[in-house]
Design a protein around this motif. Structure first.
Motif, PDB file in Angstrom:
ATOM      1  N   ALA A  33     -24.336   2.219 -19.617  1.00  0.00           N
ATOM      2  CA  ALA A  33     -24.107   1.751 -20.989  1.00  0.00           C
ATOM      3  C   ALA A  33     -25.385   1.176 -21.592  1.00  0.00           C
ATOM      4  O   ALA A  33     -25.674   1.391 -22.773  1.00  0.00           O
ATOM      5  N   TYR A  34     -26.144   0.430 -20.784  1.00  0.00           N
ATOM      6  CA  TYR A  34     -27.406  -0.127 -21.288  1.00  0.00           C
ATOM      7  C   TYR A  34     -28.388   0.981 -21.668  1.00  0.00           C
ATOM      8  O   TYR A  34     -29.032   0.919 -22.727  1.00  0.00           O
ATOM      9  N   ARG A  35     -28.523   2.000 -20.818  1.00  0.00           N
ATOM     10  CA  ARG A  35     -29.432   3.108 -21.141  1.00  0.00           C
ATOM     11  C   ARG A  35     -28.999   3.811 -22.421  1.00  0.00           C
ATOM     12  O   ARG A  35     -29.845   4.197 -23.248  1.00  0.00           O
ATOM     13  N   HIS A  36     -27.673   3.961 -22.593  1.00  0.00           N
ATOM     14  CA  HIS A  36     -27.172   4.607 -23.813  1.00  0.00           C
ATOM     15  C   HIS A  36     -27.494   3.767 -25.051  1.00  0.00           C
ATOM     16  O   HIS A  36     -27.971   4.301 -26.069  1.00  0.00           O
ATOM     17  N   LYS A  37     -27.255   2.451 -24.968  1.00  0.00           N
ATOM     18  CA  LYS A  37     -27.545   1.568 -26.093  1.00  0.00           C
ATOM     19  C   LYS A  37     -29.050   1.509 -26.375  1.00  0.00           C
ATOM     20  O   LYS A  37     -29.477   1.489 -27.541  1.00  0.00           O
ATOM     21  N   ALA A  38     -29.861   1.453 -25.313  1.00  0.00           N
ATOM     22  CA  ALA A  38     -31.307   1.402 -25.502  1.00  0.00           C
ATOM     23  C   ALA A  38     -31.813   2.700 -26.129  1.00  0.00           C
ATOM     24  O   ALA A  38     -32.717   2.674 -26.983  1.00  0.00           O
ATOM     25  N   ARG A  39     -31.249   3.825 -25.729  1.00  0.00           N
ATOM     26  CA  ARG A  39     -31.643   5.110 -26.318  1.00  0.00           C
ATOM     27  C   ARG A  39     -31.278   5.162 -27.805  1.00  0.00           C
ATOM     28  O   ARG A  39     -32.054   5.670 -28.634  1.00  0.00           O
ATOM     29  N   GLN A  40     -30.115   4.617 -28.147  1.00  0.00           N
ATOM     30  CA  GLN A  40     -29.730   4.577 -29.557  1.00  0.00           C
ATOM     31  C   GLN A  40     -30.662   3.676 -30.361  1.00  0.00           C
ATOM     32  O   GLN A  40     -31.055   4.010 -31.485  1.00  0.00           O
ATOM     33  N   ALA A  41     -31.037   2.517 -29.784  1.00  0.00           N
ATOM     34  CA  ALA A  41     -31.941   1.611 -30.490  1.00  0.00           C
ATOM     35  C   ALA A  41     -33.315   2.244 -30.671  1.00  0.00           C
ATOM     36  O   ALA A  41     -33.936   2.117 -31.738  1.00  0.00           O
ATOM     37  N   ARG A  42     -33.811   2.940 -29.631  1.00  0.00           N
ATOM     38  CA  ARG A  42     -35.110   3.618 -29.760  1.00  0.00           C
ATOM     39  C   ARG A  42     -35.045   4.731 -30.787  1.00  0.00           C
ATOM     40  O   ARG A  42     -35.989   4.935 -31.562  1.00  0.00           O
ATOM     41  N   GLY A  43     -33.929   5.471 -30.795  1.00  0.00           N
ATOM     42  CA  GLY A  43     -33.786   6.528 -31.794  1.00  0.00           C
ATOM     43  C   GLY A  43     -33.757   5.981 -33.211  1.00  0.00           C
ATOM     44  O   GLY A  43     -34.372   6.541 -34.127  1.00  0.00           O
ATOM     45  N   LEU A  44     -33.040   4.855 -33.388  1.00  0.00           N
ATOM     46  CA  LEU A  44     -32.980   4.242 -34.714  1.00  0.00           C
ATOM     47  C   LEU A  44     -34.348   3.716 -35.134  1.00  0.00           C
ATOM     48  O   LEU A  44     -34.727   3.815 -36.308  1.00  0.00           O
ATOM     49  N   GLN A  45     -35.084   3.159 -34.169  1.00  0.00           N
ATOM     50  CA  GLN A  45     -36.423   2.656 -34.482  1.00  0.00           C
ATOM     51  C   GLN A  45     -37.365   3.787 -34.887  1.00  0.00           C
ATOM     52  O   GLN A  45     -38.249   3.603 -35.732  1.00  0.00           O
ATOM     53  N   GLY A  46     -37.178   4.955 -34.292  1.00  0.00           N
ATOM     54  CA  GLY A  46     -38.036   6.089 -34.608  1.00  0.00           C
ATOM     55  C   GLY A  46     -37.597   6.893 -35.816  1.00  0.00           C
ATOM     56  O   GLY A  46     -38.237   7.902 -36.144  1.00  0.00           O
ATOM     57  N   ALA A  47     -36.506   6.496 -36.483  1.00  0.00           N
ATOM     58  CA  ALA A  47     -36.050   7.231 -37.666  1.00  0.00           C
ATOM     59  C   ALA A  47     -37.064   7.110 -38.796  1.00  0.00           C
ATOM     60  O   ALA A  47     -37.703   6.079 -38.978  1.00  0.00           O
TER      61      ALA A  47
END
Length: 344
Positions: A33-47
């Motif tokens: 779950a942490y990896r999934h949330k961290a991946r979403q946060a990184r994706g949002l940061q890179g938008a």
């Protein structure tokens, strides 16, 4: 407690093994779950952040496939055609309307949604300044991970109980408190932050759910607040995963320490038994050993047959003094059962 719960061989009990497996599985789930949330946060940061102005169309024309895979756009909600009117509030219009009936019960304050209906109307995001001549059509808004709806009406209707209803509730053990009626809307004119795939389709600019596992957002918060929220969520899952991992490692350490103590204690007892046996042999060597004497104490007569090895080497008293797990003093095989030996 961990050491005491082990079996005689120093191995963890079934309960301990199950607890360790459950703790490890929980840690794995929290890490995932942490990896999934961290991946979403990184994706949002890179938008890619784009401005809703006259240059937006030119940016999309220059993009590969006339598409920005993950973009951030902010604008004011504007209806394309007709709007949705609130059923309870006058002059309240929006583009998304959600009506919910929720039943409340007295047992553990239980809540249950008994009816929910969501209505949508086509809408777009327009610039704050009028006359910009550009707008972004929002598609599939109900697929957004965060769809900011404002509660415009909420009313609780308490239940009226007759005698028959009270009797039925007493038998079933359920006592309803009442029904909560709620209406939520995405109003026209709301400032919205959209994050998704931005495409130029013919002459229309559309915001739609992104691909590659990225999340679709339609939030009333600005982009920075939305990013901080996702980072905070990732940090929370990271802390939970760390605590669960620490608990798993602590449990494993306790089990291993218990095994080590059990084996060390068993070796100590075996060494004491060996030394006592050697001492008795030395004491009995000068006086002579009786016929058919116990190989351990060299004084009593042999009285036990050890199975499955079949050795006859011990008296009953020395057999009872053997350390656990009991093993044959001659061949060290485990003693499954003992048959008394009768000398005529």
């Amino acid at each position: 407690m961990v050491t005491a719960a082990m079996d005689g061989g120093g191995r963890p009990s079934g309960l301990q093994a199950a607890l360790l497996a459950a703790s490890a599985a929980l840690t794995a789930l929290l890490c995932s779950a942490y990896r999934h949330k961290a991946r979403q946060a990184r994706g949002l940061q890179g938008a890619r952040r784009l401005r809703l102005d006259g240059e937006l169309r030119a940016v999309l024309l220059e993009a590969p496939g006339r598409c920005v895979p993950y973009a951030v756009i902010e604008g004011v909600v504007r209806s394309v055609r007709d709007t949705l009117s609130s059923q309870f509030v006058e002059d309240c219009r929006g583009v998304v309307q959600r009506l919910t009936l929720q039943e409340h019960k007295m047992v553990n304050d239980y809540e249950k949604v008994i009816h929910q209906r969501t209505n949508t109307a086509p809408f777009e995001l327009a610039p704050r300044e009028a006359g910009a001549g550009v707008a972004v059509r929002v598609t599939k808004p109900l697929e957004a991970a965060e769809l900011s709806l404002e509660t415009v009406h909420e009313k609780f209707h308490p239940s009226v109980h007759s005698f028959a209803h009270l009797l039925g509730h007493y038998i079933s053990g359920e006592r309803p408190k009442g029904v909560r009626e709620t209406e939520q809307m995405l109003k026209v004119g709301t400032l919205l932050t959209g994050v998704g795939e931005l495409v130029l389709d013919s002459n229309a600019i559309k915001l739609q759910p992104p691909k590659q596992g990225l999340r679709y957002y339609l939030s009333s918060a600005d982009f920075d607040a939305l990013l901080q929220k996702q980072r905070a969520s990732a940090r929370l899952w990271k802390i939970l995963a760390f605590l669960s991992g620490f608990a798993t490692c602590s449990l494993l350490f306790l089990l291993l320490r218990g095994q080590y103590r059990q084996r060390r204690e068993r070796r100590r007892l075996q060494e004491e038994f060996r030394q006592a046996q050697e001492l008795r042999l030395r004491r009995q060597s000068a006086a002579g050993v009786p016929k058919n004497a116990c190989a351990v104490c060299l004084s009593n007569a042999k009285a036990c047959v050890f199975l499955e090895c079949g050795h006859v080497c011990s008296c009953d008293e020395c057999y009872r003094a053997l350390p656990h797990p009991k093993a044959c003093p001659i061949c060290r095989q485990p003693i499954a059962r003992v048959v008394p030996l009768y000398n005529s």
